[in-house]
Design an enzyme around this catalytic site. Structure first.
Site, PDB file in Angstrom:
ATOM      1  N   GLN A 193       0.828  -1.197   0.000  1.00 38.70           N
ATOM      2  CA  GLN A 193       0.000   0.000   0.000  1.00 38.70           C
ATOM      3  C   GLN A 193       0.870   1.258   0.000  1.00 38.70           C
ATOM      4  O   GLN A 193       0.649   2.180  -0.779  1.00 38.70           O
ATOM      5  CB  GLN A 193      -0.916  -0.019   1.232  1.00 38.70           C
ATOM      6  CG  GLN A 193      -2.002   1.029   1.212  1.00 38.70           C
ATOM      7  CD  GLN A 193      -2.840   0.997   2.485  1.00 38.70           C
ATOM      8  OE1 GLN A 193      -2.467   0.351   3.478  1.00 38.70           O
ATOM      9  NE2 GLN A 193      -3.962   1.690   2.483  1.00 38.70           N
ATOM     10  N   LEU A 374      -5.915  -3.448 -11.019  1.00 35.65           N
ATOM     11  CA  LEU A 374      -5.562  -4.824 -10.627  1.00 35.65           C
ATOM     12  C   LEU A 374      -4.834  -4.864  -9.288  1.00 35.65           C
ATOM     13  O   LEU A 374      -4.763  -5.901  -8.646  1.00 35.65           O
ATOM     14  CB  LEU A 374      -4.755  -5.520 -11.728  1.00 35.65           C
ATOM     15  CG  LEU A 374      -3.304  -5.124 -12.004  1.00 35.65           C
ATOM     16  CD1 LEU A 374      -2.339  -5.748 -11.008  1.00 35.65           C
ATOM     17  CD2 LEU A 374      -2.917  -5.545 -13.412  1.00 35.65           C
ATOM     18  N   TYR A 375      -4.274  -3.701  -8.891  1.00 40.20           N
ATOM     19  CA  TYR A 375      -3.514  -3.636  -7.633  1.00 40.20           C
ATOM     20  C   TYR A 375      -4.414  -3.400  -6.424  1.00 40.20           C
ATOM     21  O   TYR A 375      -3.927  -3.209  -5.319  1.00 40.20           O
ATOM     22  CB  TYR A 375      -2.456  -2.531  -7.700  1.00 40.20           C
ATOM     23  CG  TYR A 375      -1.066  -2.960  -7.265  1.00 40.20           C
ATOM     24  CD1 TYR A 375      -0.802  -3.377  -5.951  1.00 40.20           C
ATOM     25  CD2 TYR A 375      -0.001  -2.949  -8.154  1.00 40.20           C
ATOM     26  CE1 TYR A 375       0.459  -3.758  -5.558  1.00 40.20           C
ATOM     27  CE2 TYR A 375       1.268  -3.348  -7.771  1.00 40.20           C
ATOM     28  CZ  TYR A 375       1.490  -3.744  -6.474  1.00 40.20           C
ATOM     29  OH  TYR A 375       2.753  -4.132  -6.098  1.00 40.20           O
ATOM     30  N   HIS A 378      -7.122  -5.506  -1.679  1.00 39.56           N
ATOM     31  CA  HIS A 378      -7.715  -5.403  -0.344  1.00 39.56           C
ATOM     32  C   HIS A 378      -7.991  -6.745   0.334  1.00 39.56           C
ATOM     33  O   HIS A 378      -8.097  -6.786   1.561  1.00 39.56           O
ATOM     34  CB  HIS A 378      -8.941  -4.496  -0.400  1.00 39.56           C
ATOM     35  CG  HIS A 378      -8.596  -3.085  -0.767  1.00 39.56           C
ATOM     36  ND1 HIS A 378      -8.671  -2.606  -2.061  1.00 39.56           N
ATOM     37  CD2 HIS A 378      -8.105  -2.068  -0.022  1.00 39.56           C
ATOM     38  CE1 HIS A 378      -8.266  -1.357  -2.079  1.00 39.56           C
ATOM     39  NE2 HIS A 378      -7.913  -0.996  -0.858  1.00 39.56           N
ATOM     40  N   GLY A 516       0.028  -8.113 -14.195  1.00 39.86           N
ATOM     41  CA  GLY A 516       0.688  -7.254 -13.219  1.00 39.86           C
ATOM     42  C   GLY A 516       2.198  -7.184 -13.387  1.00 39.86           C
ATOM     43  O   GLY A 516       2.783  -6.106 -13.286  1.00 39.86           O
ATOM     44  N   SER A 520       4.701  -3.899 -13.566  1.00 36.63           N
ATOM     45  CA  SER A 520       5.564  -3.730 -12.417  1.00 36.63           C
ATOM     46  C   SER A 520       7.035  -3.621 -12.830  1.00 36.63           C
ATOM     47  O   SER A 520       7.727  -2.664 -12.479  1.00 36.63           O
ATOM     48  CB  SER A 520       5.333  -4.911 -11.471  1.00 36.63           C
ATOM     49  OG  SER A 520       6.349  -4.973 -10.514  1.00 36.63           O
TER      50      SER A 520
HETATM   51  C1  HEM Z   1      -6.559  -0.587   6.229  1.00 34.41           C
HETATM   52  C2  HEM Z   1      -6.224  -0.706   5.032  1.00 34.41           C
HETATM   53  C3  HEM Z   1      -6.845  -0.044   3.817  1.00 34.41           C
HETATM   54  C4  HEM Z   1      -7.898   0.812   3.701  1.00 34.41           C
HETATM   55  C5  HEM Z   1      -8.787   1.355   4.790  1.00 34.41           C
HETATM   56  C6  HEM Z   1      -8.006   1.149   2.298  1.00 34.41           C
HETATM   57  C7  HEM Z   1      -8.942   2.017   1.781  1.00 34.41           C
HETATM   58  C8  HEM Z   1      -8.909   2.521   0.496  1.00 34.41           C
HETATM   59  C9  HEM Z   1      -9.746   3.568  -0.009  1.00 34.41           C
HETATM   60  C10 HEM Z   1     -10.830   4.283   0.791  1.00 34.41           C
HETATM   61  C11 HEM Z   1      -9.407   3.784  -1.296  1.00 34.41           C
HETATM   62  C12 HEM Z   1     -10.015   4.807  -2.258  1.00 34.41           C
HETATM   63  C13 HEM Z   1     -11.141   4.128  -3.007  1.00 34.41           C
HETATM   64  C14 HEM Z   1     -11.764   4.975  -4.068  1.00 34.41           C
HETATM   65  O1  HEM Z   1     -11.232   5.010  -5.165  1.00 34.41           O
HETATM   66  O2  HEM Z   1     -12.786   5.578  -3.810  1.00 34.41           O
HETATM   67  C15 HEM Z   1      -8.332   2.880  -1.606  1.00 34.41           C
HETATM   68  C16 HEM Z   1      -7.698   2.829  -2.808  1.00 34.41           C
HETATM   69  C17 HEM Z   1      -6.689   1.936  -3.117  1.00 34.41           C
HETATM   70  N1  HEM Z   1      -6.171   0.947  -2.304  1.00 34.41           N
HETATM   71 FE1  HEM Z   1      -6.675   0.654  -0.386  1.00 34.41          FE
HETATM   72  N2  HEM Z   1      -7.057   0.478   1.602  1.00 34.41           N
HETATM   73  C18 HEM Z   1      -6.326  -0.256   2.486  1.00 34.41           C
HETATM   74  C19 HEM Z   1      -5.275  -1.097   2.200  1.00 34.41           C
HETATM   75  C20 HEM Z   1      -4.775  -1.329   0.937  1.00 34.41           C
HETATM   76  C21 HEM Z   1      -3.757  -2.289   0.649  1.00 34.41           C
HETATM   77  C22 HEM Z   1      -3.061  -3.204   1.644  1.00 34.41           C
HETATM   78  C23 HEM Z   1      -3.517  -2.222  -0.683  1.00 34.41           C
HETATM   79  C24 HEM Z   1      -2.520  -3.098  -1.382  1.00 34.41           C
HETATM   80  C25 HEM Z   1      -1.904  -2.840  -2.467  1.00 34.41           C
HETATM   81  C26 HEM Z   1      -4.395  -1.176  -1.232  1.00 34.41           C
HETATM   82  C27 HEM Z   1      -4.445  -0.767  -2.552  1.00 34.41           C
HETATM   83  C28 HEM Z   1      -5.207   0.287  -3.007  1.00 34.41           C
HETATM   84  C29 HEM Z   1      -5.064   0.882  -4.322  1.00 34.41           C
HETATM   85  C30 HEM Z   1      -4.098   0.474  -5.414  1.00 34.41           C
HETATM   86  C31 HEM Z   1      -5.980   1.932  -4.384  1.00 34.41           C
HETATM   87  C32 HEM Z   1      -6.182   2.932  -5.517  1.00 34.41           C
HETATM   88  C33 HEM Z   1      -5.496   4.220  -5.130  1.00 34.41           C
HETATM   89  C34 HEM Z   1      -5.777   5.354  -6.046  1.00 34.41           C
HETATM   90  O3  HEM Z   1      -6.157   5.120  -7.177  1.00 34.41           O
HETATM   91  O4  HEM Z   1      -5.599   6.496  -5.628  1.00 34.41           O
HETATM   92  N3  HEM Z   1      -5.143  -0.687  -0.218  1.00 34.41           N
HETATM   93  N4  HEM Z   1      -8.074   2.105  -0.502  1.00 34.41           N
END
Ligand code: HEM
Ligand SMILES: *[C@@H]1O[C@H](CO)[C@@H](O)[C@H](O)[C@H]1NC(C)=O
Ligand SMILES: *[C@@H]1O[C@H](CO)[C@@H](O)[C@H](O)[C@H]1NC(C)=O
Ligand SMILES: *[C@@H]1O[C@H](CO)[C@@H](O)[C@H](O)[C@H]1NC(C)=O
Ligand SMILES: *[C@@H]1O[C@H](CO)[C@@H](O)[C@H](O)[C@H]1NC(C)=O
Ligand SMILES: *[C@@H]1O[C@H](CO)[C@@H](O)[C@H](O)[C@H]1NC(C)=O
Length: 615
Positions: A193, A374-375, A378, A516, A520
Site C-alpha cells: 500500500q 488490478l492492484y 484489499h 501485473g 511492475s
Molecule cells: C486498512 C487498510 C486499507 C484501507 C482502509 C483502504 C482504503 C482505500 C480507499 C478508501 C481507497 C479509495 C477508493 C476509491 O477510489 O474511492 C483505496 C484505494 C486503493 N487501495 Fe486501499 N485500503 C487499504 C489497504 C490497501 C492495501 C493493503 C492495498 C494493497 C496494495 C491497497 C491498494 C489500493 C489501491 C491500489 C488503491 C487505488 C489508489 C488510487 O487510485 O488512488 N489498499 N483504498
C-alpha cells in the site's frame, strides 16, 4: 393488424440497430494486438504491422511467429518450472551467467508487453498527441470500449452490467478469513500500500481516469511530496535532511502544525498525532505511517553518511543525492524481496540494470489505469490488526496514529511480520470494512469503459477463458456469474481477477501475475536511475552510496532504522502454510496439456533453453 404493426415496429428497431451499430470495431475483430480502425460505419481494417501476423484479422502467423508460438511454453508451464525443482534452481542461482541470462529474459519478456512510449488513455482510443503528452491521465494498455457499442463490453454480454454492489456482495465480500497459502504477512500488505500509493493517486475530483502522480513511477513523492512547495516544507534545510521530531528518543515525522504541510485527517484527530509526510493520505493507517517513519529515518541516516563523505556539498546536493539513493534502495527491495516473495519462484531474482544495457529498452514509464485497478489487493487485509497482544478493529485502527506512538516502530514491525495476510484470488476475501472500495473499483472500471477480462487476457498473450468454470475452477460462483453476465467474453476485469482460481498454493491466479508483472517490472526498470548514464557510483555520491543501493533489503532497512533491529520479512516465519501449500501444489501438478510442454522442455533442454532466452 396489431401483429403487423408490431412486426413493423420490430423491423424499425432491428434495422436501426443494424445501421447504427456504427462501430464495427466493437466486436474486437483484430487479434494478436492488431489495431482496429473503422472506415465508414460498416467497414473496418486491422493494422497488423509488426505483430508477426497477417490477414484480415491478423490471425495468420508469419513463419517465425508460428515457430515461436509453437515452441513457447505456456505461462502456467513457465510458472510451474520456476516454482518447482528447487534443487536445480539452487545450482542455477549460483551460476552467474545463467542467473543473468534468465533474469534478462524475465525483464525483457515482461516489459515487451508494455507500450513505451505510452499510447491510449480513457478518453482516447486512438493514438493522439493529447493522450501521449497529458500526464494527468493514467495511460491505458487497451483502448476504452467505443461509446456507440451495443453492450458495455462491445458486442458480447447483456446491454447492462449487473449491479456493482451485488457483484461485490456475492463474489468478493469475505465470509471467513482465507489466509494466503504463500504466507504473505501484514508487513507485506502495508509495504504494498505504501509503495504503490506514490504512483496510484487517483484525482477523483477529475475522475477515475486522472492521476495526481505526475512522476508516473518510483519517484518517492510519497516521502518527499509531489510538488516542490510541499518538498520544501518537509525539508529541514540542513545537511539535506527532512524535518523530524524526537519522541521517547526516537525519530518521527513532524506534525502538520509544525511543518504547515497539508494532510487528510478527519477533524477529530488530535493535533499532536497529525504527522506530516510526503503522501497526504498516509494518516489513514498506522501501517502506512510506520513505513513513512522508517523511510524518513532512512533518508536522514543516508544524509549523515553523505555529509561525512562530502563535507563540501550544500544541503541541496546532499538532499538530491540521498533521494536518488532511496529510489535505488526501493527498487532493489521491491525486486529482490517483494516481487521475489510474491512470485514464489525458486529462481533468485536480481536487481541489476546492466542486464538491459544491450537490449532495446525505453527508460520511461507511464502508469496505466488497469495497473491501478488490478492492484486493489484489499483481500490482503485481515479482520483485525494484532500488535503485541492488543487487537484493533478497523474503527480503532484507522486514522489512529496513537497506535504508532503507543507501540513504537519496533513492536509494529515484529507484530506485522507475524500476522498472516489474506489470499487475493479465489473470491470472497475482501473484508467488510473496505466493501465500498471494492464497489468503487468496479464502478470506476465501468466509468473508464474497460474492455472485458478476456480481451485483457489476449492483450497479455493469454488464451481467453472459454467458460466461467474455467475462470473460477468451481461450480457455484461460476454458475451465478454466468447468469449475471451471460457470456464469459463479457466478464469484467476486476471482479474476474478476484474470483479467478488461484494457481496451486498461490496468492494470485494466472491473470493477475501475467498482467501485473509487465507493468511492475517496466515501472521499476524504466526508472531513469537504471539507465546507463545514471547507473554509476557518482550518481549516488560515490561507492559508499552505490553500495547502500546494492545491498539494500527490507531487513537492513528495518535494522538500520528501528530500535532493537527486529527480525522482519514479507512472509510469516511459521512456514506451516507454505509447507502444506507446496505439498498440495505438487500433488496438484500442471494440467495435462502443460505437462506435454514440460516434457518437451525437459527432453530437449538445450534447444528450447536457447530459444527460451532468445525472446
Ligand atoms: C486498512 C487498510 C486499507 C484501507 C482502509 C483502504 C482504503 C482505500 C480507499 C478508501 C481507497 C479509495 C477508493 C476509491 O477510489 O474511492 C483505496 C484505494 C486503493 N487501495 Fe486501499 N485500503 C487499504 C489497504 C490497501 C492495501 C493493503 C492495498 C494493497 C496494495 C491497497 C491498494 C489500493 C489501491 C491500489 C488503491 C487505488 C489508489 C488510487 O487510485 O488512488 N489498499 N483504498
Ligand atoms: C474476421 O473477423 C470478422 C468479424 O469477427 C469475421 O466475420 C471474418 O470472417 C474474419 N475474417 C477472417 C478471414 O477470418
Ligand atoms: C555457490 O558458489 C559459491 C562460490 O561462488 C560457493 O561458495 C557456494 O558454496 C556455492 N553454493 C552452492 C549451494 O553451490
Ligand atoms: C489534461 O486533460 C484534462 C482533461 O481534458 C484537462 O482538464 C487538463 O487541463 C489537461 N492537462 C494539460 C496539462 O493539458
Ligand atoms: C487509538 O489507539 C490507542 C492506542 O492503542 C487506543 O488507546 C485508542 O483507544 C485508539 N482510539 C480509538 C478511537 O479507538
Ligand atoms: C492440502 O491438502 C489436504 C488434503 O487434501 C487438506 O486437508 C489441506 O487443507 C490442504 N491444505 C491447503 C493449504 O490447501
Amino acid at each position: 393488424m396489431l401483429t403487423k404493426g408490431f412486426a413493423f415496429f420490430a423491423f424499425m428497431v432491428l434495422s436501426q440497430s443494424v445501421f447504427s451499430a456504427a462501430d464495427p470495431c466493437c466486436s474486437n475483430p483484430c487479434q494478436n494486438r492488431g489495431v482496429c480502425m473503422t472506415f465508414g460505419h460498416e467497414r473496418y481494417e486491422c493494422d497488423c504491422t509488426r505483430t508477426g501476423f497477417y490477414g484480415e484479422n491478423c490471425t495468420t502467423p508469419e513463419f517465425l511467429t508460428w515457430l515461436r508460438v509453437t515452441l513457447k511454453p505456456s505461462p502456467n508451464t513457465v510458472h510451474y518450472i520456476l516454482t518447482h525443482f528447487k534443487g536445480v534452481w539452487n545450482i542455477i542461482n549460483n551460476i552467474s551467467f545463467l542467473r543473468d541470462a534468465i533474469m534478462r529474459y524475465v525483464l525483457t519478456s515482461r516489459s515487451h508487453l508494455i507500450d513505451s512510449p505510452p499510447t491510449y488513455n480513457s478518453h482516447y482510443g486512438y493514438k493522439s498527441w493529447e493522450a501521449y503528452s497529458n500526464l494527468s491521465y493514467y495511460t491505458r494498455s487497451l483502448p476504452p470500449v467505443g461509446k456507440s457499442c451495443p453492450t458495455p463490453m462491445g458486442v458480447k454480454g447483456k446491454s447492462e452490467l449487473p449491479n456493482a454492489n451485488l457483484i461485490v456482495e456475492k463474489f468478493l465480500l469475505r465470509r471467513k478469513f482465507i489466509p494466503d497459502p504463500q504466507g504473505t504477512n501484514i508487513m507485506f500488505a502495508f509495504f504494498a500500500q505504501h509503495f504503490t500509493h506514490q504512483f496510484f493517486k487517483t484525482d477523483l475530483k477529475r475522475g477515475a481516469a486522472f492521476t495526481k502522480g505526475l512522476g508516473h513511477g518510483v519517484d518517492l513523492n510519497h516521502v518527499y511530496g509531489e510538488s516542490l512547495d510541499r518538498q520544501h516544507k518537509l525539508r529541514l534545510k540542513k545537511d539535506g535532511k527532512l524535518k523530524f521530531q524526537m519522541i521517547d528518543g526516537e525519530m518521527y515525522p513532524p506534525t502538520v502544525k509544525e511543518s504547515e504541510v497539508e494532510m487528510m485527517y478527519p477533524p477529530h484527530v488530535p493535533e499532536h498525532i497529525q504527522f506530516a509526510v510526503g503522501q497526504e493520505v498516509f494518516g489513514l493507517v498506522p501501517g502506512l505511517m510506520m513505513y513513512a517513519t522508517i523511510w524518513l529515518r532512512e533518508h536522514n541516516r543516508v544524509c549523515d553518511i553523505l555529509v561525512k563523505e562530502h563535507p563540501e556539498w550544500d544541503d541541496e546536493h546532499i538532499f538530491q543525492t540521498a533521494r536518488l539513493i532511496l529510489i535505488g534502495e526501493t527498487i532493489k527491495i521491491v525486486i529482490e524481496d517483494y516481487v521475489q516473495h510474491l512470485s514464489g519462484y525458486h529462481f533468485k531474482l536480481k536487481f541489476d540494470p546492466q542486464l538491459l544495457f544491450n537490449q532495446k529498452f525505453q527508460y520511461q514509464n507511464r502508469i496505466a489505469a488497469e495497473f491501478n485497478t488490478l492492484y486493489h489487493w484489499h483481500p490482503l487485509l485481515p479482520d483485525t490488526f494484532q500488535i503485541n497482544e492488543k487487537e484493533y478493529n478497523y474503527q480503532q485502527f484507522l486514522y489512529n496514529n496513537s497506535v504508532m506512538l503507543e507501540h513504537g516502530i519496533s513492536e509494529m514491525v515484529e507484530s506485522f511480520t507475524k500476522q498472516t495476510a489474506g489470499r487475493v484470488a479465489g473470491g470472497r476475501n475482501v473484508p467488510a470494512a473496505v466493501f465500498r472500495v471494492a464497489v468503487a473499483s468496479v464502478e470506476h472500471s465501468r466509468e473508464m469503459r474497460y474492455q472485458s477480462m478476456n480481451e485483457y487476457r489476449k492483450r497479455f498473450m493469454l488464451k481467453p477463458f472459454e467458460s466461467f468454470e474455467e475462470l473460477t475452477g468451481e461450480k457455484e460462483m461460476s454458475a451465478e456469474l454466468e447468469s449475471l453476465y451471460g457470456d464469459i467474453d463479457a466478464m469484467e476485469l476486476y471482479p474476474g481477477l478476484l474470483v479467478e482460481q488461484p494457481r496451486p498454493g498461490a496468492i494470485f491466479g494466472e491473470t493477475m501475475v501475467e498482467l501485473g508483472a509487465p507493468f511492475s517490472l517496466k515501472g521499476l526498470m524504466g526508472n531513469p536511475i537504471c539507465s546507463p548514464e545514471y547507473w554509476k557510483p557518482s550518481t549516488f555520491g560515490g561507492n559508499v552510496g552505490f553500495d547502500i543501493v546494492n545491498t539494500a533489503s527490507l531487513q537492513t532497512l528495518v535494522c538500520n532504522n528501528v530500535k532493537n533491529c527486529p527480525y522482519t520479512s514479507f512472509h510469516v516465519l511459521d512456514s506451516e502454510h507454505t509447507k502444506t501449500a507446496t505439498i498440495n501444489a505438487s500433488s496438484n501438478s500442471a494440467p495435462l496439456e502443460e505437462r506435454r510442454h514440460l516434457k518437451l522442455l525437459l527432453v530437449v533442454p538445450s534447444c528450447c533453453g536457447v530459444f527460451f532466452f532468445m525472446k
